[in-house]
Design a protein around this motif. Structure first.
Motif, PDB file in Angstrom:
ATOM      1  N   LYS B 463     -29.171  83.547  12.105  1.00 34.17           N
ATOM      2  CA  LYS B 463     -29.039  83.350  13.543  1.00 34.17           C
ATOM      3  C   LYS B 463     -27.733  82.635  13.792  1.00 34.17           C
ATOM      4  CE  LYS B 463     -33.961  82.871  14.493  1.00 34.17           C
ATOM      5  NZ  LYS B 463     -35.051  81.926  14.649  1.00 34.17           N
ATOM      6  N   PHE B 465     -25.335  80.584  16.898  1.00 36.16           N
ATOM      7  CA  PHE B 465     -25.527  79.881  18.168  1.00 36.16           C
ATOM      8  C   PHE B 465     -24.183  79.606  18.840  1.00 36.16           C
ATOM      9  CE2 PHE B 465     -28.726  78.629  15.013  1.00 36.16           C
ATOM     10  CZ  PHE B 465     -29.862  79.142  15.612  1.00 36.16           C
ATOM     11  N   PRO B 593     -31.277  85.745  21.918  1.00 35.60           N
ATOM     12  CA  PRO B 593     -30.579  85.114  20.794  1.00 35.60           C
ATOM     13  C   PRO B 593     -30.021  86.155  19.828  1.00 35.60           C
ATOM     14  CG  PRO B 593     -32.733  84.108  21.113  1.00 35.60           C
ATOM     15  CD  PRO B 593     -32.672  85.311  22.002  1.00 35.60           C
TER      16      PRO B 593
END
Ligand SMILES: Cc1cc2nc3c(=O)[nH]c(=O)nc-3n(C[C@H](O)[C@H](O)[C@H](O)COP(=O)(O)OP(=O)(O)OC[C@H]3O[C@@H](n4cnc5c(N)ncnc54)[C@H](O)[C@@H]3O)c2cc1C
Lengths: 294, 757
Positions: B463, B465, B593
């Motif tokens: 992931k 960010f 996301p």
């Protein structure tokens, strides 16, 4: 193993320590470095309700040397301090060597020579050199003090002649004469950090012609107690060593030992190693004795 | 090959500081409210039938909350080879029979460990003793008692490999050697004894904190033996103080902790002590090896007949894999036309042997390499030369097994010859000193799906960010070998961000993607590394369009991710920060996301492994000819692990491998009498210490492995292989005694030299 539970005492002087030891003689234990005692407690090998530490008793860790009186090693002296003491290194190289190679750095920083002797393991590393140096131990109890030659101290694996109320105060070692030499060699399977499978210590004093006046040889880990080798010593006295004499004296050392087969080595190997190490030790002692007038 | 600078850097372990300052949390450090302490009752006899168990007194002891025996449990057998259910021969607690001293018979949970210990003493078990067997020779003899009734003469598994015409090639050989070798068991001796804490969760679920190198395997097998759905079990690996193959199965204490936690509704913890580990723990397989080889007079290896019996102890454990791999390692280093392997895994009444660093290879290599030296001597060829003559090379095919896609073996041999001063020292021939050589090859993870997983072998979730950081979630587990650091290096390299910006979630089977088979077979860097790269590339695919639209570019431009920035390669002025790029991508995705999964399962890579490491080692030894003590004065190693991702980590692996090899060769062994292990402390189990370590010189031979992440191959287990044959050869050169049996204790050496009867 259940966690051992006991009361921990830290006497501030020898008097207090003797009182406590007398009071708890049936279920108490003395603690110096604790490197033998604590593992035994943890393994549940002893029923101990009181532990009396000597670590706050002042003066016990002294190491002193005088030409006339010889060496006094206080019961609190750590193995590492004995190993690095200049006087010990100079006059008692066998002992210094034993204290510097036995166990591990951490253990040597905590463990004591006295603890090693009182623990009385057949493999105790300081025992053989101290026997070869004709050491005696000073034992005190409330209202008394006695000297016991180390030759009369050990009585079996983990056993000795001490009474439960006694504290070992110090170890006394006579001053070595001029033209003498001494050495200690030990051997184990995991070369560096290990309990000795065989230990041999020697001491030789020579006259001006290089004839041996006095010989003392001691063995560790090859009998129920560390021991001297009178037959080999007698063989050497009055002689100048030659290769044949060395072999015969080493063989006499082998006759003195009573090794067992255990997880560390077989009896056959131990016997062979007594032969090899005794030969080397005698030779090393002789060479240093010949060199040194000091 | 150009790669980002973080690849090949010597980055200290990210977990190193916490470990050396004592702050790292291991399983035994965790205390859950209301936690109970577990203890195991073990069989005191090597082989017997359980006639009667009475736990009533133990149960009545104040403070005891639960006592279980086999009959209380679902009695579902387990084992790592799910593909072959017949090989699953273990029960968490014995039901009818005990098969080794230490076989688990009952478990107790109490409010303190002292009470748990006392309760064990109150359990009464009546056994009918059966005749016990302690060697593979006895076990396979006619009429030997059966340890498992369903086995064929105590043989639990047979593996055969055969190619080329053996008879024909032996007929062509100028030199034929037949030798027997015996190697022994040693302990993994990981510093952290096993520990497990099971915490009951709502709905009959359980969370298990456990010292393991295979969280996924534990999850599956635990659920299976408990009779609950796989995902009712959540395994949390905490810091693990080493595994070396000894922590890669479901263990009775993991089962017992979980089973009793579910029964009592309270957390239950088991922690073993060193004496238990050494007495009953897993070990490396002892082997009885017969090897026949044929050589042409110019040193070409023509044929090998390799027959091995593995002493598996009481259960299969990872023995089947060791049996397979031992055969594979019999032919992985050298290319020769005819090979036959016949491996048998044999039950004995001893603690089970299992996987241990090298997984069948150290044993095979001791025999193979020693025999090669014998041949070199007979043929008058230099030992390194004979290896060069036969060495595997890039592109070589191991029949039915694999194609070697990168191989720096010859370069390693040349290199180690150079750095050890081989030629000059052999010429000079100092008395009581000798130089010995040993070589290795190893797999970078296995292809064969013995665990029968339906998932990919490795997986990663990445992931990113808008603060410029990333998160990597993976089931791969760092047990001290440093993969937590290496996987982050790989992700940092691929995304072009700094390593500090990556958070790692790596231990939780409920929060990381399925699956990862664990840390064994030197598989993590290659397999999980590839999964990480795949996930990262998917993320980059989401980010690149941001750059295109920002600078109004057409799609033919190459985009670079470097230094926490994203830019057009041909026009680096067109750049933005990684954080900004993620931020803009997020806006474009209306807040969804950015996350991506990557997977790796080797495909079309033969039967064994996608890639093979190679190396050569020289040991310089001195022997005291009177005492038989061997001192290793210096080690020299040349190593092809492809591209080393973290050089410091590779060196760490080498040092550890030398330490283990030293003990295996010279001092470590179990002293056993009638199934009992007599040396169960480090006082008497003689593992070398830091003070015994020889100095070591190391040269890297870099190859590029097309299948590996940034060209990397394994660097973990292979290094544990060459040390025993190298030292043994050095001892031969120093003394003239060729040891065919390990360990080379001073005593064995003196006897071999005829100096002790
Ligand atoms: C890892 C390890 C390695 C070791 N290696 C070696 C080795 O190589 N060679 C070797 O010989 N030993 C070895 N030992 C054993 C031990 O370290 C030594 O025997 C050490 O000298 C003991 O000293 P201590 O002060 O720690 O004794 P302690 O444990 O404090 O005491 C030992 C015993 O002596 C008694 N005692 C101590 N001092 C006195 C006193 N003044 N008066 C009366 N009683 C007393 C105690 O009650 C106890 O019974 C090793 C131990 C460990 C744990």
């Amino acid at each position: 193993m259940p966690t051992p539970r006991f009361t921990f005492h830290q006497p501030q002087n020898l008097e207090q320590a003797l009182d406590l030891v007398g009071m708890y003689r049936t279920n108490g234990k003395i603690l110096a470095g604790g490197t033998d005692l604590v593992p035994k407690l943890r393994a549940g090998l002893m029923d101990v309700h009181h532990v009396v530490s000597l670590n706050r008793v002042p003066g016990l860790n002294r190491i002193t040397f005088h030409e006339d009186d010889g060496l006094v090693i206080g019961a609190g002296a750590r193995l590492a301090d004995v190993a690095l003491n200049p006087e010990v290194m100079k006059h008692y190289p066998g002992l210094a060597h034993a204290c510097s190679v036995m166990a591990t750095t951490q253990i040597r920083n905590m463990g004591t020579v006295a603890g090693n002797i009182v623990n009385s393991a057949p493999s105790a590393d300081t025992a053989a050199p101290l026997l070869a140096y004709k050491a005696a131990v000073i034992l005190v109890e409330r209202g008394g003090r006695r000297h016991v030659p180390l030759t009369e101290f050990f009585s079996g694996p983990g056993l000795n002649v001490m009474e439960p109320m006694e504290i070992m105060e110090a170890i006394r070692v006579p001053s070595p004469p001029r033209r003498s030499g001494s050495a200690y060699l030990r051997l184990s399977a995991r070369s560096k950090v290990d309990i000795a499978a065989v230990g041999v210590a020697g001491f030789l004093a020579l006259d001006m012609d290089g004839v041996i006046i006095e010989a003392r040889l001691a063995l560790a880990a090859v009998a129920p107690t560390p021991l001297r080798c009178p037959e080999a010593e007698a063989m050497l006295a009055g002689q100048k060593p030659d290769p044949q004499l060395l072999t015969r004296a080493a063989a006499a050392c082998v006759r003195a030992c009573r090794p067992i087969d255990d997880v560390r080595a077989t009896a056959a190997y131990r016997r062979k190693m007594v032969q090899v190490l005794a030969g080397r030790v005698i030779e090393q002692c002789y060479q240093t004795a010949e060199r040194g007038d000091a | 090959m150009n790669h980002p600078s973080i690849i090949g850097a010597s980055i200290p372990r990210l977990d190193g500081r916490a470990k050396v300052t004592g702050r790292a949390i291991y399983t035994d450090d965790i205390k859950a409210p209301g936690m109970l302490f577990g203890a195991l009752l073990r069989s005191p006899i090597p082989h017997g039938r359980i006639k009667r168990i009475d736990v009533s007194k133990a149960r009545a002891l104040a403070g005891v909350k639960d006592v279980i025996v086999g009959a209380d449990t679902p009695q579902i057998k387990y084992g790592n080879w799910r593909l072959v259910p017949a090989s699953q021969d273990e029960l968490p607690l014995a039901v009818d029979k005990v098969r080794f001293v230490g076989d688990e018979v009952a478990a107790v949970a109490a409010v303190s460990s002292d009470i748990a210990q006392r309760a064990l003493e109150l359990i009464e078990v009546e056994y009918e003793e059966l005749p016990a067997i302690y060697s593979v020779e006895e076990a396979t003899a006619e009429g030997a008692p059966l340890i498992h009734e369903e086995s064929q003469g105590n043989v639990s598994l047979v593996r055969k490999i055969e190619y080329g015409d053996l008879e024909e090639w032996f007929a062509k050989a100028d030199l034929i050697l037949e030798d027997e070798f015996k190697v022994h068991a040693v302990s993994h001796a990981y510093l952290e004894p096993c520990s497990s804490l099971a915490v009951p969760d709502e709905g009959g679920r359980v969370t298990l904190y456990t010292s393991t190198q295979t969280p996924y395997i534990v999850q599956c097998l635990l659920a299976h033996t408990l009779g609950i759905p796989e995902n009712y079990v959540r395994v949390m690996k905490t810091q693990v103080g080493g595994g070396f193959g000894g922590k890669m199965e479901l263990r009775p204490w993991e089962f017992s902790a979980s089973f009793m936690a579910l029964r009592t509704g309270l957390p239950v913890k088991f922690t073993l002590n060193r004496a238990e580990e050494l007495s009953y723990g897993r070990r490396r397989h002892p082997m009885s090896i017969y090897s026949k080889v044929g050589f042409s007079k110019d040193g070409k290896l023509l044929a090998k007949d390799f027959q091995v019996m593995l002493d598996g102890g009481a259960y299969n454990a990872m023995g089947p894999t060791a049996t397979f791999l031992c055969g594979t390692f019999g032919n992985m280093l050298y290319n020769f036309p005819a090979y036959r392997y016949y491996g048998r895994h044999v039950y004995t009444n001893k603690p089970p042997a299992s996987a241990m660093r090298g997984f069948g290879a150290p044993q095979a290599a001791f025999a193979n390499e020693t025999q090669l030296n014998l041949a070199a001597e007979k043929l008058g060829i230099d030992p390194i030369e004979i290896r060069l003559i036969n060495a595997m090379q890039t592109g070589d095919v191991i029949p039915d097994v694999a194609t070697v896609s990168s191989c720096g073996f010859k370069e390693c041999l040349e290199k180690v010859r150079e750095i050890s001063g081989w030629d000059a020292k052999r010429q000079a021939k100092t008395p009581n000193k000798g130089l010995g050589v040993g070589c290795f090859s190893f797999i970078s993870g296995g292809v064969f799906n013995w665990f029968d997983t339906k998932y990919n072998f490795s997986a990663a979730e990445v992931k990113v960010f808008d603060d410029g950081t990333a998160q990597l979630a993976s089931m791969a587990c760092d047990i001290g070998q440093g993969t937590d650091t290496v996987l982050r290096q790989i992700l940092a390299a691929e995304l072009g961000i700094s390593i500090e910006k990556i958070r790692l979630i790596a231990m939780d089977t409920a929060a990381t993607p399925k699956a990862d088979l664990g840390s064994w077979g030197s598989r993590v860097t290659l397999m999980n590394g590839n999964a990480v790269i795949q996930a990262a590339r998917k993320i980059k695919d989401m980010l690149v369009p941001v750059l295109f639209s920002q600078f109004d570019l057409n799609q033919i431009h190459d985009v670079a991710f470097e230094g926490d920035e994203v830019f057009v390669k041909a026009n680096p002025k067109k750049r933005m920060s990684f954080a900004e790029c993620v931020y803009k991508a997020l806006r474009g995705r209306r807040g969804e996301p950015l996350s991506a999964y990557g997977y790796y399962t080797p495909r079309d890579k033969g039967l064994v492994s996608p890639a093979f490491s190679f190396g050569a080692q020289v040991a310089e030894v001195s022997v005291d000819e009177d005492t038989g003590l061997v001192t290793v004065d210096q080690m020299y190693t040349a190593h092809d692990c492809g591209v080393a991702i973290n050089k410091m980590a590779v060196e760490g692996q080498l040092e550890g491998a030398i330490q283990m090899g030293l003990g295996y060769t010279l001092s470590e062994q179990f002293v056993m009498r009638e199934g009992h292990t007599l040396n169960n402390t480090f006082l008497d189990y003689k593992m070398p210490t830091a003070e015994d370590m020889p100095p070591s010189v190391y040269a890297e031979v870099e190859t590029y492995e097309p299948e590996g992440p940034f060209g990397a191959k394994e660097a973990g287990e292979g290094l544990a292989i060459p040390t025993a044959p190298a030292i043994a050869h050095g001892v031969f050169e120093a003394t003239g005694f060729r040891c065919r049996k390990l360990p080379i204790t001073p005593e064995r050496l003196l006897r071999g030299m005829g100096k002790l009867r």
